[in-house]
Design a protein around this motif. Structure first.
Motif, PDB file in Angstrom:
ATOM      1  N   ALA A  19      51.870  38.022  30.683  1.00 50.01           N
ATOM      2  CA  ALA A  19      50.810  37.461  29.839  1.00 50.01           C
ATOM      3  C   ALA A  19      49.462  37.476  30.557  1.00 50.01           C
ATOM      4  N   HIS A  20      49.467  37.134  31.838  1.00 49.53           N
ATOM      5  CA  HIS A  20      48.204  37.097  32.577  1.00 49.53           C
ATOM      6  C   HIS A  20      47.637  38.499  32.799  1.00 49.53           C
ATOM      7  N   VAL A  21      48.497  39.438  33.160  1.00 51.00           N
ATOM      8  CA  VAL A  21      48.019  40.812  33.379  1.00 51.00           C
ATOM      9  C   VAL A  21      47.541  41.407  32.055  1.00 51.00           C
ATOM     10  N   THR A  22      48.257  41.149  30.989  1.00 47.66           N
ATOM     11  CA  THR A  22      47.845  41.640  29.672  1.00 47.66           C
ATOM     12  C   THR A  22      46.483  41.076  29.294  1.00 47.66           C
ATOM     13  N   ARG A  23      46.241  39.804  29.595  1.00 47.95           N
ATOM     14  CA  ARG A  23      44.948  39.183  29.305  1.00 47.95           C
ATOM     15  C   ARG A  23      43.818  39.905  30.046  1.00 47.95           C
ATOM     16  N   VAL A  24      44.031  40.195  31.323  1.00 46.35           N
ATOM     17  CA  VAL A  24      43.003  40.892  32.105  1.00 46.35           C
ATOM     18  C   VAL A  24      42.789  42.300  31.561  1.00 46.35           C
ATOM     19  N   LEU A  25      43.861  42.995  31.244  1.00 50.03           N
ATOM     20  CA  LEU A  25      43.721  44.348  30.702  1.00 50.03           C
ATOM     21  C   LEU A  25      42.946  44.341  29.388  1.00 50.03           C
ATOM     22  N   SER A  26      43.157  43.329  28.553  1.00 50.37           N
ATOM     23  CA  SER A  26      42.389  43.275  27.302  1.00 50.37           C
ATOM     24  C   SER A  26      40.918  42.985  27.572  1.00 50.37           C
ATOM     25  N   MET A  27      40.625  42.237  28.637  1.00 49.29           N
ATOM     26  CA  MET A  27      39.229  41.941  28.984  1.00 49.29           C
ATOM     27  C   MET A  27      38.475  43.203  29.401  1.00 49.29           C
ATOM     28  N   ILE A  28      39.164  44.154  30.020  1.00 50.46           N
ATOM     29  CA  ILE A  28      38.497  45.359  30.530  1.00 50.46           C
ATOM     30  C   ILE A  28      38.762  46.582  29.671  1.00 50.46           C
ATOM     31  N   SER A  29      39.506  46.401  28.562  1.00 52.70           N
ATOM     32  CA  SER A  29      39.765  47.554  27.706  1.00 52.70           C
ATOM     33  C   SER A  29      38.532  47.840  26.860  1.00 52.70           C
ATOM     34  N   GLY A  30      38.348  49.065  26.585  1.00 53.18           N
ATOM     35  CA  GLY A  30      37.150  49.526  25.885  1.00 53.18           C
ATOM     36  C   GLY A  30      36.589  50.677  26.704  1.00 53.18           C
ATOM     37  N   ARG A  31      36.201  51.716  26.037  1.00 52.69           N
ATOM     38  CA  ARG A  31      35.797  52.949  26.717  1.00 52.69           C
ATOM     39  C   ARG A  31      34.727  52.747  27.790  1.00 52.69           C
ATOM     40  N   TRP A  32      33.798  51.812  27.570  1.00 55.43           N
ATOM     41  CA  TRP A  32      32.645  51.694  28.456  1.00 55.43           C
ATOM     42  C   TRP A  32      32.662  50.469  29.362  1.00 55.43           C
ATOM     43  N   LYS A  33      33.659  49.600  29.237  1.00 57.78           N
ATOM     44  CA  LYS A  33      33.644  48.375  30.027  1.00 57.78           C
ATOM     45  C   LYS A  33      33.781  48.641  31.532  1.00 57.78           C
ATOM     46  N   LEU A  34      34.683  49.539  31.910  1.00 59.31           N
ATOM     47  CA  LEU A  34      34.821  49.831  33.339  1.00 59.31           C
ATOM     48  C   LEU A  34      33.552  50.469  33.914  1.00 59.31           C
ATOM     49  N   PRO A  35      32.958  51.460  33.238  1.00 60.28           N
ATOM     50  CA  PRO A  35      31.702  51.990  33.778  1.00 60.28           C
ATOM     51  C   PRO A  35      30.614  50.915  33.916  1.00 60.28           C
ATOM     52  N   ILE A  36      30.545  50.001  32.962  1.00 57.26           N
ATOM     53  CA  ILE A  36      29.558  48.913  33.037  1.00 57.26           C
ATOM     54  C   ILE A  36      29.848  48.036  34.244  1.00 57.26           C
ATOM     55  N   LEU A  37      31.105  47.634  34.411  1.00 60.30           N
ATOM     56  CA  LEU A  37      31.473  46.782  35.546  1.00 60.30           C
ATOM     57  C   LEU A  37      31.190  47.462  36.876  1.00 60.30           C
ATOM     58  N   PHE A  38      31.554  48.741  36.994  1.00 61.90           N
ATOM     59  CA  PHE A  38      31.317  49.440  38.260  1.00 61.90           C
ATOM     60  C   PHE A  38      29.830  49.615  38.543  1.00 61.90           C
ATOM     61  N   ARG A  39      29.015  49.848  37.513  1.00 65.83           N
ATOM     62  CA  ARG A  39      27.560  49.957  37.732  1.00 65.83           C
ATOM     63  C   ARG A  39      26.989  48.622  38.179  1.00 65.83           C
ATOM     64  N   LEU A  40      27.456  47.521  37.573  1.00 65.60           N
ATOM     65  CA  LEU A  40      26.963  46.200  37.973  1.00 65.60           C
ATOM     66  C   LEU A  40      27.497  45.795  39.340  1.00 65.60           C
ATOM     67  N   PHE A  41      28.605  46.364  39.751  1.00 71.57           N
ATOM     68  CA  PHE A  41      29.119  46.136  41.100  1.00 71.57           C
ATOM     69  C   PHE A  41      28.244  46.873  42.110  1.00 71.57           C
ATOM     70  N   ALA A  42      27.825  48.081  41.760  1.00 70.45           N
ATOM     71  CA  ALA A  42      27.001  48.889  42.654  1.00 70.45           C
ATOM     72  C   ALA A  42      25.581  48.350  42.761  1.00 70.45           C
ATOM     73  N   GLU A  43      25.082  47.779  41.687  1.00 69.45           N
ATOM     74  CA  GLU A  43      23.725  47.234  41.647  1.00 69.45           C
ATOM     75  C   GLU A  43      23.807  45.827  41.052  1.00 69.45           C
ATOM     76  N   PRO A  44      23.472  44.806  41.808  1.00 68.26           N
ATOM     77  CA  PRO A  44      23.726  43.419  41.399  1.00 68.26           C
ATOM     78  C   PRO A  44      23.158  42.996  40.045  1.00 68.26           C
ATOM     79  N   THR A  45      21.979  43.461  39.677  1.00 67.12           N
ATOM     80  CA  THR A  45      21.431  43.142  38.361  1.00 67.12           C
ATOM     81  C   THR A  45      20.833  44.399  37.758  1.00 67.12           C
ATOM     82  N   MET A  46      21.033  44.515  36.438  1.00 69.34           N
ATOM     83  CA  MET A  46      20.508  45.686  35.741  1.00 69.34           C
ATOM     84  C   MET A  46      20.078  45.293  34.339  1.00 69.34           C
ATOM     85  N   ARG A  47      19.055  45.987  33.872  1.00 65.54           N
ATOM     86  CA  ARG A  47      18.615  45.840  32.483  1.00 65.54           C
ATOM     87  C   ARG A  47      19.396  46.830  31.630  1.00 65.54           C
ATOM     88  N   THR A  48      19.434  46.558  30.325  1.00 63.48           N
ATOM     89  CA  THR A  48      20.190  47.444  29.439  1.00 63.48           C
ATOM     90  C   THR A  48      19.654  48.873  29.474  1.00 63.48           C
TER      91      THR A  48
END
Length: 122
Positions: A19-48
């Motif tokens: 249940a917990h792993v499924t919850r996390v996977l649903s939070m990051i599912s979506g074609r662009w969510k991982l690219p968004i997260l990795f970009r915000l990891f690489a650069e602490p703040t970004m504008r749209t």
């Protein structure tokens, strides 16, 4: 409760591992969510506008939708400077930052096992 039942519940119950792993996977599912997260990891703040430039083929509508979902799930924070013209920045929350080592471990797992999976990227 018998030991086998406890073990099964720890894995499969409503508060179990699945249940917990499924919850996390649903939070990051979506074609662009991982690219968004990795970009915000690489650069602490970004504008749209910067996210749109950095992630090819991402539309403003989908970016806004994914940022709202990531914000709702507590992974991304929105900071509105209350100016005209509007100035809004996004960054990872503490929860979002704590997820990144997990995602980096997944990346490493993929790299290590790419040869085991036909058609996987090298």
């Amino acid at each position: 409760m018998p030991i086998d039942q406890e073990r099964r519940s720890a894995c499969l119950g409503p508060e179990g591992s699945v249940a917990h792993v499924t919850r996390v996977l649903s939070m990051i599912s979506g074609r662009w969510k991982l690219p968004i997260l990795f970009r915000l990891f690489a650069e602490p703040t970004m504008r749209t506008s910067r996210l749109l430039r950095d992630i090819p083929d991402l539309s403003q509508k989908v970016l806004t939708q994914h940022l709202r979902e990531l914000e709702r799930d507590g992974l991304v924070a929105r900071r509105d400077f209350g100016r005209q013209p509007p100035h809004v920045e996004y960054g990872l929350t503490d929860a979002g930052a704590s997820l990144m080592p997990v995602l980096l471990s997944m990346r490493e797992f993929s790299r290590l096992h790419a040869a085991d999976v036909p058609g996987a990227p090298d």
